[in-house]
Design a protein around this motif. Structure first.
Motif, PDB file in Angstrom:
ATOM      1  N   LEU A 193       0.869  -5.819  -9.180  1.00 55.49           N
ATOM      2  CA  LEU A 193       1.231  -6.708  -8.088  1.00 55.49           C
ATOM      3  C   LEU A 193       1.187  -5.950  -6.760  1.00 55.49           C
ATOM      4  CD1 LEU A 193       4.171  -8.562  -9.845  1.00 55.49           C
ATOM      5  CD2 LEU A 193       2.021  -9.610  -9.092  1.00 55.49           C
ATOM      6  N   PRO A 194       1.038  -6.642  -5.648  1.00 49.20           N
ATOM      7  CA  PRO A 194       1.040  -5.975  -4.345  1.00 49.20           C
ATOM      8  C   PRO A 194       2.356  -5.223  -4.112  1.00 49.20           C
ATOM      9  CG  PRO A 194       0.250  -8.227  -4.136  1.00 49.20           C
ATOM     10  CD  PRO A 194       0.785  -8.087  -5.529  1.00 49.20           C
ATOM     11  N   PRO A 195       2.326  -4.219  -3.242  1.00 51.51           N
ATOM     12  CA  PRO A 195       3.558  -3.484  -2.919  1.00 51.51           C
ATOM     13  C   PRO A 195       4.595  -4.423  -2.309  1.00 51.51           C
ATOM     14  CG  PRO A 195       1.839  -2.990  -1.333  1.00 51.51           C
ATOM     15  CD  PRO A 195       1.181  -3.759  -2.440  1.00 51.51           C
ATOM     16  N   VAL A 196       5.862  -4.077  -2.517  1.00 46.24           N
ATOM     17  CA  VAL A 196       6.959  -4.938  -2.063  1.00 46.24           C
ATOM     18  C   VAL A 196       7.844  -4.172  -1.090  1.00 46.24           C
ATOM     19  CG1 VAL A 196       8.950  -6.320  -2.755  1.00 46.24           C
ATOM     20  CG2 VAL A 196       6.949  -6.162  -4.276  1.00 46.24           C
ATOM     21  N   LEU A 197       8.206  -4.836   0.006  1.00 51.66           N
ATOM     22  CA  LEU A 197       9.186  -4.292   0.939  1.00 51.66           C
ATOM     23  C   LEU A 197      10.494  -5.051   0.752  1.00 51.66           C
ATOM     24  CD1 LEU A 197      10.024  -2.470   3.287  1.00 51.66           C
ATOM     25  CD2 LEU A 197       9.220  -4.259   4.857  1.00 51.66           C
ATOM     26  N   ASP A 198      11.509  -4.341   0.310  1.00 53.89           N
ATOM     27  CA  ASP A 198      12.857  -4.907   0.149  1.00 53.89           C
ATOM     28  C   ASP A 198      13.626  -4.608   1.428  1.00 53.89           C
ATOM     29  OD1 ASP A 198      15.532  -5.357  -0.370  1.00 53.89           O
ATOM     30  OD2 ASP A 198      15.518  -4.432  -2.347  1.00 53.89           O
ATOM     31  N   VAL A 199      13.820  -5.618   2.242  1.00 57.13           N
ATOM     32  CA  VAL A 199      14.491  -5.425   3.527  1.00 57.13           C
ATOM     33  C   VAL A 199      15.693  -6.355   3.592  1.00 57.13           C
ATOM     34  CG1 VAL A 199      12.841  -7.016   4.626  1.00 57.13           C
ATOM     35  CG2 VAL A 199      14.228  -5.505   6.039  1.00 57.13           C
ATOM     36  N   GLU A 200      16.883  -5.756   3.716  1.00 59.90           N
ATOM     37  CA  GLU A 200      18.130  -6.513   3.668  1.00 59.90           C
ATOM     38  C   GLU A 200      19.088  -6.182   4.812  1.00 59.90           C
ATOM     39  OE1 GLU A 200      19.941  -6.295  -0.234  1.00 59.90           O
ATOM     40  OE2 GLU A 200      18.015  -5.717  -1.133  1.00 59.90           O
ATOM     41  N   HIS A 201      18.766  -5.145   5.606  1.00 57.64           N
ATOM     42  CA  HIS A 201      19.675  -4.716   6.671  1.00 57.64           C
ATOM     43  C   HIS A 201      18.880  -4.410   7.939  1.00 57.64           C
ATOM     44  CE1 HIS A 201      22.818  -4.351   3.634  1.00 57.64           C
ATOM     45  NE2 HIS A 201      21.965  -3.663   2.900  1.00 57.64           N
ATOM     46  N   LYS A 202      19.488  -4.685   9.072  1.00 52.20           N
ATOM     47  CA  LYS A 202      18.892  -4.368  10.366  1.00 52.20           C
ATOM     48  C   LYS A 202      19.666  -3.221  11.007  1.00 52.20           C
ATOM     49  CE  LYS A 202      19.651  -6.565  14.285  1.00 52.20           C
ATOM     50  NZ  LYS A 202      19.690  -5.502  15.311  1.00 52.20           N
TER      51      LYS A 202
ATOM     52  N   VAL B  10      -4.079  -4.870   0.350  1.00 50.65           N
ATOM     53  CA  VAL B  10      -3.475  -6.177   0.028  1.00 50.65           C
ATOM     54  C   VAL B  10      -2.259  -6.395   0.913  1.00 50.65           C
ATOM     55  CG1 VAL B  10      -4.243  -6.238  -2.375  1.00 50.65           C
ATOM     56  CG2 VAL B  10      -2.092  -5.129  -1.815  1.00 50.65           C
ATOM     57  N   LYS B  11      -1.934  -7.634   1.115  1.00 50.40           N
ATOM     58  CA  LYS B  11      -0.745  -7.936   1.904  1.00 50.40           C
ATOM     59  C   LYS B  11       0.488  -7.704   1.048  1.00 50.40           C
ATOM     60  CE  LYS B  11      -2.475 -11.018   5.429  1.00 50.40           C
ATOM     61  NZ  LYS B  11      -2.174  -9.975   6.443  1.00 50.40           N
ATOM     62  N   PRO B  12       1.413  -6.905   1.538  1.00 53.31           N
ATOM     63  CA  PRO B  12       2.641  -6.655   0.779  1.00 53.31           C
ATOM     64  C   PRO B  12       3.487  -7.917   0.626  1.00 53.31           C
ATOM     65  CG  PRO B  12       2.313  -4.985   2.467  1.00 53.31           C
ATOM     66  CD  PRO B  12       1.352  -6.087   2.756  1.00 53.31           C
ATOM     67  N   ILE B  13       4.352  -7.879  -0.352  1.00 55.40           N
ATOM     68  CA  ILE B  13       5.332  -8.941  -0.576  1.00 55.40           C
ATOM     69  C   ILE B  13       6.619  -8.566   0.169  1.00 55.40           C
ATOM     70  CG2 ILE B  13       6.739 -10.116  -2.325  1.00 55.40           C
ATOM     71  CD1 ILE B  13       4.467  -9.402  -4.337  1.00 55.40           C
ATOM     72  N   ILE B  14       7.234  -9.531   0.816  1.00 55.08           N
ATOM     73  CA  ILE B  14       8.510  -9.307   1.489  1.00 55.08           C
ATOM     74  C   ILE B  14       9.635  -9.850   0.607  1.00 55.08           C
ATOM     75  CG2 ILE B  14       9.949  -9.803   3.496  1.00 55.08           C
ATOM     76  CD1 ILE B  14       7.447 -10.125   5.145  1.00 55.08           C
ATOM     77  N   TYR B  15      10.564  -8.975   0.241  1.00 60.04           N
ATOM     78  CA  TYR B  15      11.767  -9.397  -0.475  1.00 60.04           C
ATOM     79  C   TYR B  15      12.949  -9.370   0.484  1.00 60.04           C
ATOM     80  CZ  TYR B  15      16.011  -8.968  -3.324  1.00 60.04           C
ATOM     81  OH  TYR B  15      17.263  -9.139  -3.842  1.00 60.04           O
TER      82      TYR B  15
END
Length: 294
Positions: free
Chosen positions: A168-177, A203-208
């Protein structure tokens, strides 16, 4: 001697006066026994109500999930999990042969790879290899840190994660600013990570992220071009009205081969659609450039 007798009488008078029961105690003794027990029951009822109102009701869905009384999302057939070192040593053979969610086999496994610009999940290498060996569609995700520049984090992920065709495409897990960044600066940092990683893997990454965070910080149109993996627990349906690919619907799943709890996810589509999302599929954007590079 008379003075002493008077003093003694005075002391006895004070002592007897001191020993007289108070008004509340006298009223208590005069109350019928049934009224005492009625008061006890009333206090218990108030206590139970307060406990439920403040501690159980706000987390009712989680309590039901913890005790196996929650329903799984209906209408989805493609189920998966996401894991990290928190799941410990996984019995992959058992997970493959016996692991099912809603009587459906587990199709995909998302695996934590890196965090920030210097931390590798200690179970990543083994989990990444074992998931492929046991026939799961696998993916790798990066946990975005508020303490490191986005460029350093992207390069660290690229350095340590070798995605292959079929992954699967790479995933960015972003939960905090980060507190020191404005909303626009934060959005640009996230986009910097996404652009660098997309350029490398083709590939376009997945945003979690979770629903409210998406709506508050990542609702701009440029983020809608990325596949979206939403975390939204203990609800019958996703409130987000836009397009999404994955839904993490509980964090208290139980499966053979995994000790403790594990996150459950569904894919919004068919198994064919899931495979079309992987690197090397005909529909994956920029895959030819990635194939030439590797």
């Amino acid at each position: 001697m008379p003075a002493n007798r008077n003093t003694s009488k005075g002391r006895r008078a004070k002592s007897s006066k001191h020993k007289q029961p108070g008004i509340l105690l006298r009223l208590f003794h005069r109350m019928p026994r049934w009224s005492f027990w009625l008061g006890v029951v009333a206090i218990m009822v108030v206590y139970v109500w307060a406990f439920y109102y403040f501690f159980v009701s706000p987390f009712g869905f989680r309590w039901r999930a913890l005790y196996g009384d929650t329903s799984l999302p209906q209408g989805y057939e493609i189920h998966g999990i996401d894991i990290s070192h928190y799941q410990g040593d996984i019995n992959w053979a058992m997970l493959r042969s016996q692991g099912q969610i809603d009587r459906c086999p587990i199709r995909f496994v998302m695996i934590k790879a890196t965090e920030g610009a210097s931390r590798i999940d200690p179970k990543f290498k083994n989990n990444f290899e074992q998931s492929l060996e046991h026939g799961f569609t696998r993916g790798a995700y990066h946990f975005y840190s508020v303490h490191s520049p986005a460029k350093d984090q992207a390069n660290f992920f690229i350095k340590n994660v070798n995605l292959q065709q079929g992954d699967l495409p790479p995933v960015l897990d972003v939960e905090h600013k980060p507190k020191g960044q404005s909303d626009d600066e934060f959005k640009n940092s996230v986009l910097e990570w996404l652009n660098l990683v997309e350029k490398h893997y083709g590939v376009k990454p997945i945003i979690y992220t979770y629903y409210k965070f998406k709506m508050q910080y990542l609702s701009d149109r440029e983020f809608d071009q990325y596949p979206y993996w939403i975390a939204h627990y203990y609800v019958d349906s996703v409130e987000y009205q836009g397009d999404w690919k994955f839904w993490q619907h509980t964090d208290v799943g139980k499966l053979p081969g995994i000790k403790g709890y594990v996150d459950f996810n569904i894919y919004n589509g068919s198994y064919y659609d899931l495979r079309q999302l992987t690197i090397g599929s005909r529909e994956t954007i920029g895959v030819e450039a990635y194939k030439e590079k590797n």
